[in-house]
Design a protein around this motif. Structure first.
Motif, PDB file in Angstrom:
ATOM      1  N   GLU A  53      -0.803  17.224 -46.180  1.00  0.00           N
ATOM      2  CA  GLU A  53      -2.122  16.612 -46.426  1.00  0.00           C
ATOM      3  C   GLU A  53      -2.027  15.696 -47.636  1.00  0.00           C
ATOM      4  O   GLU A  53      -1.146  15.850 -48.484  1.00  0.00           O
ATOM      5  CB  GLU A  53      -3.201  17.693 -46.629  1.00  0.00           C
ATOM      6  CG  GLU A  53      -2.875  18.680 -47.732  1.00  0.00           C
ATOM      7  CD  GLU A  53      -3.708  19.964 -47.645  1.00  0.00           C
ATOM      8  OE1 GLU A  53      -4.288  20.269 -46.588  1.00  0.00           O
ATOM      9  OE2 GLU A  53      -3.763  20.667 -48.667  1.00  0.00           O
ATOM     10  N   ARG A  54      -2.932  14.731 -47.681  1.00  0.00           N
ATOM     11  CA  ARG A  54      -2.935  13.726 -48.758  1.00  0.00           C
ATOM     12  C   ARG A  54      -4.196  13.867 -49.575  1.00  0.00           C
ATOM     13  O   ARG A  54      -5.230  14.290 -49.051  1.00  0.00           O
ATOM     14  CB  ARG A  54      -2.943  12.318 -48.143  1.00  0.00           C
ATOM     15  CG  ARG A  54      -1.677  11.984 -47.415  1.00  0.00           C
ATOM     16  CD  ARG A  54      -1.924  10.951 -46.328  1.00  0.00           C
ATOM     17  NE  ARG A  54      -0.714  10.815 -45.532  1.00  0.00           N
ATOM     18  CZ  ARG A  54       0.171   9.846 -45.700  1.00  0.00           C
ATOM     19  NH1 ARG A  54      -0.050   8.888 -46.579  1.00  0.00           N
ATOM     20  NH2 ARG A  54       1.271   9.813 -44.978  1.00  0.00           N
ATOM     21  N   PRO A  55      -4.125  13.461 -50.851  1.00  0.00           N
ATOM     22  CA  PRO A  55      -5.353  13.551 -51.659  1.00  0.00           C
ATOM     23  C   PRO A  55      -6.353  12.503 -51.192  1.00  0.00           C
ATOM     24  O   PRO A  55      -5.946  11.461 -50.684  1.00  0.00           O
ATOM     25  CB  PRO A  55      -4.875  13.218 -53.076  1.00  0.00           C
ATOM     26  CG  PRO A  55      -3.624  12.438 -52.887  1.00  0.00           C
ATOM     27  CD  PRO A  55      -2.994  12.898 -51.599  1.00  0.00           C
ATOM     28  N   PRO A  56      -7.635  12.783 -51.339  1.00  0.00           N
ATOM     29  CA  PRO A  56      -8.610  11.748 -51.001  1.00  0.00           C
ATOM     30  C   PRO A  56      -8.458  10.573 -51.952  1.00  0.00           C
ATOM     31  O   PRO A  56      -8.120  10.768 -53.124  1.00  0.00           O
ATOM     32  CB  PRO A  56      -9.963  12.433 -51.177  1.00  0.00           C
ATOM     33  CG  PRO A  56      -9.705  13.732 -51.835  1.00  0.00           C
ATOM     34  CD  PRO A  56      -8.237  13.994 -51.869  1.00  0.00           C
ATOM     35  N   PRO A 114       7.744  13.287 -52.045  1.00  0.00           N
ATOM     36  CA  PRO A 114       7.556  13.086 -53.492  1.00  0.00           C
ATOM     37  C   PRO A 114       6.450  12.079 -53.833  1.00  0.00           C
ATOM     38  O   PRO A 114       5.725  12.253 -54.804  1.00  0.00           O
ATOM     39  CB  PRO A 114       8.904  12.574 -53.987  1.00  0.00           C
ATOM     40  CG  PRO A 114       9.817  12.555 -52.842  1.00  0.00           C
ATOM     41  CD  PRO A 114       9.111  12.995 -51.601  1.00  0.00           C
ATOM     42  N   ARG A 115       6.308  11.064 -52.976  1.00  0.00           N
ATOM     43  CA  ARG A 115       5.279  10.047 -53.232  1.00  0.00           C
ATOM     44  C   ARG A 115       3.884  10.671 -53.153  1.00  0.00           C
ATOM     45  O   ARG A 115       2.994  10.391 -53.951  1.00  0.00           O
ATOM     46  CB  ARG A 115       5.425   8.972 -52.149  1.00  0.00           C
ATOM     47  CG  ARG A 115       4.979   7.591 -52.484  1.00  0.00           C
ATOM     48  CD  ARG A 115       5.460   6.628 -51.387  1.00  0.00           C
ATOM     49  NE  ARG A 115       5.464   7.215 -50.057  1.00  0.00           N
ATOM     50  CZ  ARG A 115       4.441   7.185 -49.219  1.00  0.00           C
ATOM     51  NH1 ARG A 115       3.313   6.611 -49.560  1.00  0.00           N
ATOM     52  NH2 ARG A 115       4.537   7.728 -48.016  1.00  0.00           N
ATOM     53  N   ILE A 116       3.726  11.572 -52.184  1.00  0.00           N
ATOM     54  CA  ILE A 116       2.398  12.181 -52.007  1.00  0.00           C
ATOM     55  C   ILE A 116       2.157  13.251 -53.072  1.00  0.00           C
ATOM     56  O   ILE A 116       1.038  13.406 -53.569  1.00  0.00           O
ATOM     57  CB  ILE A 116       2.248  12.717 -50.564  1.00  0.00           C
ATOM     58  CG1 ILE A 116       2.325  11.520 -49.611  1.00  0.00           C
ATOM     59  CG2 ILE A 116       0.942  13.477 -50.393  1.00  0.00           C
ATOM     60  CD1 ILE A 116       2.239  11.850 -48.158  1.00  0.00           C
ATOM     61  N   THR A 117       3.219  13.948 -53.477  1.00  0.00           N
ATOM     62  CA  THR A 117       3.047  14.920 -54.567  1.00  0.00           C
ATOM     63  C   THR A 117       2.594  14.195 -55.835  1.00  0.00           C
ATOM     64  O   THR A 117       1.692  14.673 -56.549  1.00  0.00           O
ATOM     65  CB  THR A 117       4.363  15.683 -54.837  1.00  0.00           C
ATOM     66  OG1 THR A 117       4.757  16.342 -53.629  1.00  0.00           O
ATOM     67  CG2 THR A 117       4.201  16.717 -55.942  1.00  0.00           C
ATOM     68  N   ARG A 146      -2.385  24.711 -41.499  1.00  0.00           N
ATOM     69  CA  ARG A 146      -1.429  24.258 -42.523  1.00  0.00           C
ATOM     70  C   ARG A 146      -0.852  25.451 -43.283  1.00  0.00           C
ATOM     71  O   ARG A 146       0.359  25.503 -43.552  1.00  0.00           O
ATOM     72  CB  ARG A 146      -2.121  23.286 -43.478  1.00  0.00           C
ATOM     73  CG  ARG A 146      -2.422  21.969 -42.793  1.00  0.00           C
ATOM     74  CD  ARG A 146      -3.337  21.092 -43.609  1.00  0.00           C
ATOM     75  NE  ARG A 146      -3.634  19.873 -42.863  1.00  0.00           N
ATOM     76  CZ  ARG A 146      -4.564  18.996 -43.210  1.00  0.00           C
ATOM     77  NH1 ARG A 146      -5.292  19.179 -44.298  1.00  0.00           N
ATOM     78  NH2 ARG A 146      -4.774  17.919 -42.480  1.00  0.00           N
ATOM     79  N   LEU A 147      -1.710  26.409 -43.630  1.00  0.00           N
ATOM     80  CA  LEU A 147      -1.209  27.600 -44.323  1.00  0.00           C
ATOM     81  C   LEU A 147      -0.201  28.338 -43.441  1.00  0.00           C
ATOM     82  O   LEU A 147       0.851  28.786 -43.912  1.00  0.00           O
ATOM     83  CB  LEU A 147      -2.370  28.527 -44.679  1.00  0.00           C
ATOM     84  CG  LEU A 147      -3.202  28.108 -45.895  1.00  0.00           C
ATOM     85  CD1 LEU A 147      -4.530  28.870 -45.949  1.00  0.00           C
ATOM     86  CD2 LEU A 147      -2.431  28.334 -47.199  1.00  0.00           C
ATOM     87  N   ALA A 148      -0.525  28.450 -42.151  1.00  0.00           N
ATOM     88  CA  ALA A 148       0.364  29.192 -41.250  1.00  0.00           C
ATOM     89  C   ALA A 148       1.696  28.462 -41.093  1.00  0.00           C
ATOM     90  O   ALA A 148       2.764  29.070 -41.114  1.00  0.00           O
ATOM     91  CB  ALA A 148      -0.312  29.389 -39.898  1.00  0.00           C
ATOM     92  N   ILE A 149       1.649  27.133 -40.951  1.00  0.00           N
ATOM     93  CA  ILE A 149       2.909  26.385 -40.792  1.00  0.00           C
ATOM     94  C   ILE A 149       3.755  26.506 -42.067  1.00  0.00           C
ATOM     95  O   ILE A 149       4.975  26.609 -42.013  1.00  0.00           O
ATOM     96  CB  ILE A 149       2.630  24.908 -40.431  1.00  0.00           C
ATOM     97  CG1 ILE A 149       1.986  24.826 -39.050  1.00  0.00           C
ATOM     98  CG2 ILE A 149       3.923  24.089 -40.449  1.00  0.00           C
ATOM     99  CD1 ILE A 149       1.438  23.459 -38.684  1.00  0.00           C
TER     100      ILE A 149
END
Ligand code: GTP
Ligand code: MG
Length: 291
Positions: A272-275, A65-68, A182-185
């Protein structure tokens, strides 16, 4: 090895989407909240032109949730973009998504109009499930595998909206390679087009870096082995993925790890994280809090 999956039906789906987009008033772009960058189809940006777009970070129940929250802040900084988190537990016809939709539509309060919102996104992102939530009933077919929706389906909602469900689409070259992994996972690419052992090696490396505690806790590892291979060996030993003669069954261990990530059994994970913005507004890697 890089992962790509662009079957023939996707080309025709893109042609149909291009045609239907000309009549759309609004795009709901469904992204996977765990991978908002890798699941953002570059074709959508080029096809939609200046049609208003609401980006939906779906499956937020599976993401950190923090990364979202950081992704939403990042996306909302982009001009003309509205973004919100969503998951399938939020049902009902009077919905915050439709409130967002009205906010970006010119003439939104014209009672004589029915606005068409087109729902696009990568395979298995939850587009049809979203339609069913918005409609408050099960209209579109859903399943936990990619490429379930094969043709467009229009669904009329009350309140001046119609929704257009579309088949999931990818693009011919998934690059950089991490995007394909990432898409495949996440489940956007079918089993037949992936090598689970490659996926598991990628996942073990990523989890050891970003979620070492969750990984160690799930597989009861007192100490994390230092290499991805060592991690898969340790998972295999813990979960009895061993063939007769004591050989490690890498396929079984790899499938188990990927399945459990998809099911959220390691806890909510963001791939993944936002830049983060540096002093001069340039994107720099966000070290964030890991563990
Ligand atoms: N955990 C979780 N799973 C979801 C959510 N939304 C959808 N799903 C599941 O994701 C799987 C795919 O959902 P669909 O709605 O069929 O996905 P789609 O984008 O229409 O897929 P295609 O038609 O194949 O492109 C199903 O098993 C859904 O139950 C969500 O918010 N959270
Ligand atoms: Mg679908």
């Amino acid at each position: 090895m890089a992962i790509n999956w662009f079957p023939g039906h996707m080309n025709s789906a893109i042609r149909e989407i291009r045609k239907a987009m000309r009549k759309a008033d609004l795009i709901f772009e469904v992204l996977d909240a765990r991978l908002p960058d890798s699941s953002e189809n570059p074709l959508v940006a080029s096809l939609r032109g200046d049609i208003p777009c609401v980006k939906i970070l779906n499956k937020q129940d599976l993401a950190d949730p923090r990364i979202t929250a950081a992704w939403l802040d990042y996306l909302r900084e982009k001009p003309g973009v509205r973004a919100l988190g969503h998951d399938r537990s939020q049902a009902g016809p009077v919905h915050k998504l439709l409130i967002e939709a009205r906010a970006v539509l010119p003439k939104a309060n014209d009672p004589s109009r029915t606005f068409t919102a087109m729902i696009v996104g990568v395979p298995n992102a939850g587009k049809s499930t979203l339609i069913n939530s918005l409609a408050g009933r099960s209209i579109a077919r859903t399943a936990n595998k990619p490429a379930v929706t094969r043709i467009q389906q229009r669904v009329k909602l009350g309140g001046g909206f119609a929704l257009l469900d579309t088949p999931g689409i990818l693009w011919p070259k998934l690059s950089p390679p991490a995007c394909g992994f990432r898409l495949a996972i996440s489940g956007a690419i079918p089993d037949t087009a992936v090598n689970y052992q490659d996926l598991a090696m990628y996942a073990a490396q990523w989890l050891a870096e970003d979620y070492p505690k969750a990984l160690a806790a799930r597989y009861k590892l007192a100490e994390l082995p230092p290499t991805p291979q060592g991690i898969i060996d340790a998972i295999a030993a813990r979960r009895a993925c061993v063939r007769t003669g004591g050989l490690v069954d890498y396929q079984k261990a790899s499938e188990l790890l990927i399945r459990e990530i998809r099911q959220g059994l390691l806890g909510p994970l963001s791939f993944e994280r936002p830049p983060r913005r540096g002093h001069e507004g340039r994107a720099v890697e966000d070290p964030g809090e890991r563990g």
